[in-house]
Design a protein around this motif. Sequence first.
Motif, PDB file in Angstrom:
ATOM      1  N   PRO A 143       0.849  -1.190   0.000  1.00 49.52           N
ATOM      2  CA  PRO A 143       0.000   0.000   0.000  1.00 49.52           C
ATOM      3  C   PRO A 143       0.886   1.242   0.000  1.00 49.52           C
ATOM      4  O   PRO A 143       2.007   1.205   0.517  1.00 49.52           O
ATOM      5  N   SER A 144       0.397   2.300  -0.599  1.00 50.95           N
ATOM      6  CA  SER A 144       1.170   3.535  -0.708  1.00 50.95           C
ATOM      7  C   SER A 144       1.600   4.011   0.683  1.00 50.95           C
ATOM      8  O   SER A 144       0.775   4.073   1.597  1.00 50.95           O
ATOM      9  N   GLY A 145       2.881   4.305   0.834  1.00 46.07           N
ATOM     10  CA  GLY A 145       3.407   4.810   2.100  1.00 46.07           C
ATOM     11  C   GLY A 145       4.062   3.742   2.956  1.00 46.07           C
ATOM     12  O   GLY A 145       4.678   4.040   3.987  1.00 46.07           O
ATOM     13  N   ALA A 146       3.979   2.469   2.521  1.00 44.72           N
ATOM     14  CA  ALA A 146       4.565   1.383   3.337  1.00 44.72           C
ATOM     15  C   ALA A 146       6.093   1.387   3.276  1.00 44.72           C
ATOM     16  O   ALA A 146       6.750   0.818   4.150  1.00 44.72           O
ATOM     17  N   GLY A 147       6.648   1.997   2.230  1.00 46.84           N
ATOM     18  CA  GLY A 147       8.112   2.103   2.166  1.00 46.84           C
ATOM     19  C   GLY A 147       8.768   1.399   0.983  1.00 46.84           C
ATOM     20  O   GLY A 147       9.980   1.198   0.963  1.00 46.84           O
ATOM     21  N   LYS A 148       7.969   1.080  -0.032  1.00 49.89           N
ATOM     22  CA  LYS A 148       8.509   0.409  -1.231  1.00 49.89           C
ATOM     23  C   LYS A 148       9.620   1.194  -1.906  1.00 49.89           C
ATOM     24  O   LYS A 148      10.651   0.646  -2.259  1.00 49.89           O
ATOM     25  N   THR A 149       9.388   2.477  -2.092  1.00 49.93           N
ATOM     26  CA  THR A 149      10.373   3.299  -2.801  1.00 49.93           C
ATOM     27  C   THR A 149      11.665   3.368  -2.000  1.00 49.93           C
ATOM     28  O   THR A 149      12.766   3.220  -2.544  1.00 49.93           O
ATOM     29  N   THR A 150      11.533   3.557  -0.689  1.00 46.55           N
ATOM     30  CA  THR A 150      12.708   3.634   0.188  1.00 46.55           C
ATOM     31  C   THR A 150      13.469   2.311   0.154  1.00 46.55           C
ATOM     32  O   THR A 150      14.694   2.286  -0.020  1.00 46.55           O
ATOM     33  N   ARG A 175       3.172   7.749   8.079  1.00 41.64           N
ATOM     34  CA  ARG A 175       4.228   7.845   7.056  1.00 41.64           C
ATOM     35  C   ARG A 175       3.771   8.667   5.862  1.00 41.64           C
ATOM     36  O   ARG A 175       4.524   9.473   5.329  1.00 41.64           O
ATOM     37  N   ARG A 235       5.529  12.118   4.919  1.00 42.35           N
ATOM     38  CA  ARG A 235       6.178  12.272   3.611  1.00 42.35           C
ATOM     39  C   ARG A 235       5.756  13.584   2.966  1.00 42.35           C
ATOM     40  O   ARG A 235       6.540  14.212   2.253  1.00 42.35           O
ATOM     41  N   ASN A 293       7.650  -3.827   7.008  1.00 42.06           N
ATOM     42  CA  ASN A 293       8.635  -2.734   7.081  1.00 42.06           C
ATOM     43  C   ASN A 293       8.375  -1.914   8.345  1.00 42.06           C
ATOM     44  O   ASN A 293       7.756  -0.860   8.303  1.00 42.06           O
ATOM     45  N   ASP A 294       8.875  -2.471   9.471  1.00 41.65           N
ATOM     46  CA  ASP A 294       8.764  -1.752  10.737  1.00 41.65           C
ATOM     47  C   ASP A 294      10.084  -0.998  10.894  1.00 41.65           C
ATOM     48  O   ASP A 294      10.188   0.176  10.581  1.00 41.65           O
ATOM     49  N   LEU A 311      13.502  -0.202   9.332  1.00 42.65           N
ATOM     50  CA  LEU A 311      13.980  -0.244   7.944  1.00 42.65           C
ATOM     51  C   LEU A 311      15.133  -1.245   7.774  1.00 42.65           C
ATOM     52  O   LEU A 311      15.149  -2.023   6.809  1.00 42.65           O
TER      53      LEU A 311
HETATM   54  P1  ADP Z   1       5.959   3.978  -0.853  1.00 45.40           P
HETATM   55  O1  ADP Z   1       6.951   4.011  -1.958  1.00 45.40           O
HETATM   56  O2  ADP Z   1       5.595   2.585  -0.452  1.00 45.40           O
HETATM   57  O3  ADP Z   1       4.757   4.823  -1.107  1.00 45.40           O
HETATM   58  P2  ADP Z   1       7.970   5.487   0.679  1.00 45.40           P
HETATM   59  O4  ADP Z   1       9.188   4.681   0.454  1.00 45.40           O
HETATM   60  O5  ADP Z   1       7.826   6.779  -0.040  1.00 45.40           O
HETATM   61  O6  ADP Z   1       6.648   4.583   0.469  1.00 45.40           O
HETATM   62  O7  ADP Z   1       7.873   5.714   2.254  1.00 45.40           O
HETATM   63  C1  ADP Z   1       6.836   6.512   2.826  1.00 45.40           C
HETATM   64  C2  ADP Z   1       7.444   7.389   3.938  1.00 45.40           C
HETATM   65  O8  ADP Z   1       7.796   6.553   5.027  1.00 45.40           O
HETATM   66  C3  ADP Z   1       8.705   8.116   3.494  1.00 45.40           C
HETATM   67  O9  ADP Z   1       8.717   9.410   4.095  1.00 45.40           O
HETATM   68  C4  ADP Z   1       9.833   7.248   4.066  1.00 45.40           C
HETATM   69  O10 ADP Z   1      10.988   8.005   4.373  1.00 45.40           O
HETATM   70  C5  ADP Z   1       9.197   6.675   5.335  1.00 45.40           C
HETATM   71  N1  ADP Z   1       9.667   5.317   5.682  1.00 45.40           N
HETATM   72  C6  ADP Z   1       9.906   4.276   4.857  1.00 45.40           C
HETATM   73  N2  ADP Z   1      10.280   3.171   5.567  1.00 45.40           N
HETATM   74  C7  ADP Z   1      10.270   3.542   6.873  1.00 45.40           C
HETATM   75  C8  ADP Z   1      10.571   2.844   8.105  1.00 45.40           C
HETATM   76  N3  ADP Z   1      10.936   1.564   8.140  1.00 45.40           N
HETATM   77  N4  ADP Z   1      10.448   3.537   9.266  1.00 45.40           N
HETATM   78  C9  ADP Z   1      10.063   4.830   9.258  1.00 45.40           C
HETATM   79  N5  ADP Z   1       9.782   5.546   8.144  1.00 45.40           N
HETATM   80  C10 ADP Z   1       9.869   4.909   6.961  1.00 45.40           C
END
Ligand code: ADP
Length: 232
Positions: free
Chosen positions: A32-39, A154, A158, A189-190, A192
């Motif tokens: 789901p959007s915001g879970a941290g896929k891009t990161t 998150r 963001r 993704n709790d 990172l």
């Molecule tokens: P997605 O690509 O899934 O939409 P993002 O990678 O953009 O998600 O991550 C959403 C936000 O959460 C960003 O601001 C990112 O820095 C933050 N984030 C990602 N992983 C973690 C984590 N494990 N703990 C805390 N914050 C995180």
Amino acid sequence: MSGNHKTSGPGPGDRPSNARTTGGGLFIISAPSGAGKTTLGREIMKMVPGLKESVSYTTRKPRAGEADGVDYNFVSQKEFLRMAGNGEFLESARVHGNYYGTSRKDLEAIMARGEDVILDIDTQGAKQLKTKGPFPGAVYIFILPPSLEVLRQRLEARDTEGEEQVALRLQNALGEIGEYEMYDYVIVNDRLDDALERLKAVILADRSSLKRVDRAWVHGNFNFSEKKEVPE
Ligand code: ADP
Ligand code: 5GP
């Protein structure tokens, strides 16, 4: 000493890990959007050599800091629909009100170079690839946030979307999470670092799986015609 042992330098498909692996691995990651896929995608490419992320096409407007051709290929809806009509997408979907798609040509070009590819796509696109895609060896990975509340935090932290988009993305989150059983691996993704370790483990395990063993390398290094019968 083994008579048929050859020392060989790196060849096509060799990995710095020393595994003699064929290239062309495909990792499909949804969340789901915001879970941290891009990161996770960005960080894993620094940790694991030989990985490339495919750059999708989208009709979404670029966010601050996003570059055309790097984060996405940003196109108009007219151009997207033209490409779709031409069969240029391997998969495509409408997600959170915008179109997204994976270019068949771009993906094939990365795989032809012997690199492994990460596809960051939504659950509809993953389902299309799973049911009719030409990649039976693809590995499907789902990223979960620890909770919906953390997901909300998150997305808000963001600060890339307006309130309406954040609400839409949260509203769509449960529908996406409900598809998790379609995936081979589920990573929460709790922390990172922990999620990255797990993602790395999945990628390295796939590179050592039998389906990816470079048989030409094995047969070049071990001459099975000299095999001795094992006495009873
Ligand atoms: P997605 O690509 O899934 O939409 P993002 O990678 O953009 O998600 O991550 C959403 C936000 O959460 C960003 O601001 C990112 O820095 C933050 N984030 C990602 N992983 C973690 C984590 N494990 N703990 C805390 N914050 C995180
Ligand atoms: P975002 O707008 O936050 O970058 O992405 C929104 C959603 O679109 C995410 O779930 C992301 O995985 C998905 N997405 C990005 N590129 C593609 C693609 O090429 N195909 C599909 N089906 N989904 C994509």
